[in-house]
Design a protein around this motif. Structure first.
Motif, PDB file in Angstrom:
ATOM      1  N   VAL A   1       0.801  -1.229   0.000  1.00 28.25           N
ATOM      2  CA  VAL A   1       0.000   0.000   0.000  1.00 28.25           C
ATOM      3  C   VAL A   1       0.830   1.273   0.000  1.00 28.25           C
ATOM      4  O   VAL A   1       0.355   2.316  -0.393  1.00 28.25           O
TER       5      VAL A   1
ATOM      6  N   CYS B   1       2.834   4.296  -0.973  1.00 26.25           N
ATOM      7  CA  CYS B   1       3.160   4.934  -2.243  1.00 26.25           C
ATOM      8  C   CYS B   1       3.814   6.259  -1.949  1.00 26.25           C
ATOM      9  O   CYS B   1       4.006   7.078  -2.818  1.00 26.25           O
TER      10      CYS B   1
ATOM     11  N   CYS C   1       1.226  13.174  -5.481  1.00 27.30           N
ATOM     12  CA  CYS C   1       0.428  12.065  -6.001  1.00 27.30           C
ATOM     13  C   CYS C   1       0.031  12.428  -7.422  1.00 27.30           C
ATOM     14  O   CYS C   1      -0.733  13.359  -7.628  1.00 27.30           O
TER      15      CYS C   1
ATOM     16  N   TYR D   1      -4.741   8.904  -9.103  1.00 22.40           N
ATOM     17  CA  TYR D   1      -5.365   8.040  -8.117  1.00 22.40           C
ATOM     18  C   TYR D   1      -6.056   6.896  -8.836  1.00 22.40           C
ATOM     19  O   TYR D   1      -6.742   7.123  -9.824  1.00 22.40           O
TER      20      TYR D   1
ATOM     21  N   ARG E   1      -6.695   5.087  -4.321  1.00 21.21           N
ATOM     22  CA  ARG E   1      -5.357   5.137  -3.737  1.00 21.21           C
ATOM     23  C   ARG E   1      -4.431   5.959  -4.620  1.00 21.21           C
ATOM     24  O   ARG E   1      -4.587   6.000  -5.834  1.00 21.21           O
ATOM     25  N   CYS E   2      -3.473   6.575  -3.960  1.00 23.52           N
ATOM     26  CA  CYS E   2      -2.576   7.474  -4.671  1.00 23.52           C
ATOM     27  C   CYS E   2      -1.618   6.715  -5.588  1.00 23.52           C
ATOM     28  O   CYS E   2      -1.140   5.635  -5.255  1.00 23.52           O
TER      29      CYS E   2
ATOM     30  N   TYR F   1       2.368   0.903   7.608  1.00 18.26           N
ATOM     31  CA  TYR F   1       1.145   0.829   6.805  1.00 18.26           C
ATOM     32  C   TYR F   1       0.308  -0.360   7.238  1.00 18.26           C
ATOM     33  O   TYR F   1       0.858  -1.397   7.640  1.00 18.26           O
TER      34      TYR F   1
ATOM     35  N   ARG G   1     -11.683  -3.148  -3.838  1.00 20.95           N
ATOM     36  CA  ARG G   1     -11.656  -1.927  -3.020  1.00 20.95           C
ATOM     37  C   ARG G   1     -12.209  -0.741  -3.775  1.00 20.95           C
ATOM     38  O   ARG G   1     -12.076   0.399  -3.327  1.00 20.95           O
TER      39      ARG G   1
END
Lengths: 416, 261
Positions: free
Chosen positions: A18, A20, A43, A46, A51-52, A251, B233
């Motif tokens: 996860v 990043c 970033c 996305y 998520r970035c 994380y 997700r």
């Protein structure tokens, strides 16, 4: 195999990591070189799961000698395998970077042959990027646990951040799902990098030309919800690693079912997204809000409240500390009020020098008044007789907030 | 009421502050000349932009404020908000009258407005640093089209200059019809006659203008983007909050394949 297919396979296999972050680096561009890194990171995009996308996150290969039940690349899994050549990774990184797609490279790998063989190839890539391509963007490199000291110490000269995943929060959990592994080599390598960071920093104070070593520090990752650990187990482990190895980040990855293994949650189970979110909130409270881990999680309260955030939950258990007077209280106390973040707390402390603050000003400043109002006094607070109990406040706040995670009974009439 | 009409530039705005003290007029409303609609009770005063006067005001503010706040004032100006001009004007007067310490008074409407406008502009600046997508042209130049909400090119040029110091690039603001170009040594402003050069499809450049490997890398990037998503997700609300739809048309990963054909 074509480069397009390789990239698709090895990006797909890397996506369960996860992290990043591209922050913490302060590398400047060198003369005639390419790139720099931004202290706060950028970033660039996305993914559709929100998520970035900051780094080109890929595995060097998804061939692996280990058979960890929670991992897609486990050797017993029947999937397509691929491996990049050194030059391919270098070309992808440079060309993506030049188009402003990414901040840099996140390079991980399955273990082929043994730790040293793998680490040696990772090292070749980062070395080539830094020395031949004169690349000054961000590089996050996985330390392969058990790799030799010399390789790890050399890699650290080229990487901005290094990380090793704990995978499971406890040794028992890890033994259950990955009997071939243990936390010991992970700890050993974390320790080695953390010591080297400290040592290089000391030397740099004396001699300016001492190179930087992993300037953005180390991080780690734990899978949450694959094994039966409590939130307390997880956060106490996190706290321990933050302190012992001086980690920049821990994380928490909600387990995503990828296997029919009976030791794991069944395929099709929803990943524990809300729990993951509450763990991150707790992590932030520990790092930026001055909370001790045992205040938030202890044997009496081993699990985080799913319905409300951990700060609110703590406040409701400690009503004796409230209300806090916004116009006189210490900064540290204001930080503990639910609905007030670091930014608002700083603004409050500055603004109140110019006169007592009122509710409407707090709202303007950015305080979440619907939560905060139960815990504060300010210039125009009404005088009230008898304080409402924690349960009443909890009910009021829950009634006034909505969450996509929590199904509410539908009371509203439909028009059609 | 006095209404100062300025030419819409930062120099003009600062000159207006100078004039307000020079003429000892108060209260003053301020409006950009092009957008001014006369009111019944207005007494319009034309402000002529003047470098020396503007510099005196800027230096005066510089003595009272730290550099952080000075750049915030400028960023807020680039927000191009009509009410923002008024708040900046009033804030400048507030600082000049009461000294630099009052800048921390977030209870004051002008301080708060400018601080918040600066935040919006800063966010847009940051977004542009993230969302610029260069396409390499056949002549080697890396070219990007953008349509930012605020006029942020002056704020991002240093970032791109430092980062891509060894490549020639152009970032073009389509909405404001000007761009910045880096030629390997310095950044300069440019305007381009567009219709002549680009195709019609979503601001994407025609294939014959692109470098040989450009389409390959765009395809690779799109494949990467797709495979980085974890389907279980999926969270479209969050995705759109981070990457609002108005930016999609210039994002390689969001464009349709085949590109540029």
């Amino acid at each position: 195999m074509e480069i397009t297919e390789k990239l698709n396979i090895l990006a797909d296999a890397a996506k369960y990591d996860v992290s990043c972050a591209s922050s913490g680096g302060t590398r400047k561009n060198t003369k005639g070189g390419l790139g720099n890194s931004h202290i706060s990171g950028i970033c660039h995009s996305y993914t559709e799961d929100g998520r970035c996308v900051s780094l080109l996150k890929i595995l060097l290969t998804n061939h692996c000698i280990y058979d960890c039940a929670f991992c897609v690349s486990r050797r017993s899994n029947d999937i397509k395998r691929a491996a990049f050549k050194v030059q391919e990774v270098v070309d992808l990184t440079i060309n993506f970077y030049r188009r402003n797609y990414i901040e840099g490279l996140f390079l991980s790998s399955g273990i082929f042959k043994d730790a040293d063989y793998t680490m040696e190839r990772l090292l070749r890539i980062v070395k080539k990027l830094r020395t031949e391509e004169r690349f000054n963007g961000y590089i996050h490199l996985k330390t392969i646990p058990g790799a030799s000291e010399a390789l790890i110490r050399e890699a650290g000269l080229y990487a901005d951040r290094m990380s090793i995943n704990l995978e499971m929060p406890t040794e028992q959990g890890l033994r259950l799902l990955a009997p071939e592994k243990s936390h010991a080599p992970v700890k050993h390598s974390l320790q080695l990098v953390s010591q080297s960071i400290a040592q290089f920093k000391e030397e740099r104070k004396l001699l300016r030309h001492v190179p930087r070593f992993v300037p953005a520090g180390q991080s780690t990752q734990m899978v949450v919800g694959a094994t039966p650990e409590t939130d307390m187990d997880i956060m106490h482990t996190a706290h321990h690693y933050y302190k012992t190895y001086n980690l920049k980040r821990v994380y928490y990855a909600g387990y995503i079912p990828i296997s029919y293994d009976s030791r794991l949650p069944a395929m099709g189970t929803q990943p524990p997204l809300l729990r993951e979110n509450r763990l991150y909130q707790t992590d932030w409270l520990m790092r930026f809000y001055g909370f001790e881990v045992h205040e938030l999680l202890n044997p009496l309260h081993p699990h985080l409240d799913v319905e409300i955030d951990p700060k609110l939950s703590w406040a409701l258990r400690h009503m004796e500390q409230f209300p806090v007077d916004i116009n006189t209280a210490d900064y540290r106390l204001i930080l503990r009020v639910p609905g007030i973040g670091v930014g608002s707390a700083k603004k409050i402390v500055q603004a109140r020098k110019f006169g007592s603050l009122r509710f409407d000003q707090l709202k303007q400043i950015g305080v979440a008044v619907n939560r905060a109002r139960h815990f504060i006094r300010c210039a125009d607070s009404p005088f009230s007789i008898g304080d409402p109990t924690a349960n009443v406040i909890r009910a009021q706040i829950l009634a006034s907030t909505t969450s996509k995670y929590i199904e509410k009974s539908v009371l509203q009439l439909s028009l059609f | 009421m006095w209404v100062y009409l300025f030419d819409g530039t930062f120099i003009g705005l600062l000159t207006a502050v100078f004039e307000r003290y020079d003429r000892k007029q108060h209260p003053v409303r301020i409006a950009p000349q092009q957008r001014y609609a006369p009111g019944l009770m207005d007494e319009p005063v034309a402000v002529v932009s003047d470098d020396t006067k503007a510099r005196r005001v800027w230096q005066g503010l510089g003595k009272r404020l730290n550099t952080d706040w000075m750049s915030r004032l400028y960023a807020a100006f680039l927000g191009e908000q009509p009410e923002g001009f008024q708040h900046l004007f009033d804030l400048a007067c507030y600082i000049i009258n009461h000294g630099g310490d009052v800048i921390a008074n977030y209870g004051n409407p002008h301080v708060l407005y400018v601080a918040q406008l600066h935040r919006k502009v800063h966010r847009e600046k940051h977004r542009m640093e993230a969302f610029v997508r260069f396409q390499q042209l056949a002549d080697g130049i890396f070219f990007a089209l953008v349509e930012p909400d605020f006029n942020v090119l002056p704020l991002i040029s240093r970032h791109f200059k430092n980062r891509y110091a060894d490549q020639r690039w152009t970032i073009y603001d389509r909405r404001r019809d000007y761009g910045i170009h880096y030629d390997g040594s310095g950044v300069s402003e440019v305007t381009i006659d567009f219709i002549q050069h680009t195709g019609k499809h979503r601001g994407v450049l025609p294939a014959d203008l692109l470098a040989e490997q450009e389409v390959l890398y765009q395809t690779l990037w799109q494949g990467y983007f797709k495979n980085a998503t974890i389907p279980s997700r999926k969270n479209t609300t969050l995705h759109i909050r981070h990457v609002p739809r108005r930016y999609w048309k210039h994002l390689t990963e969001k464009a349709f394949l085949p590109l540029a054909l």
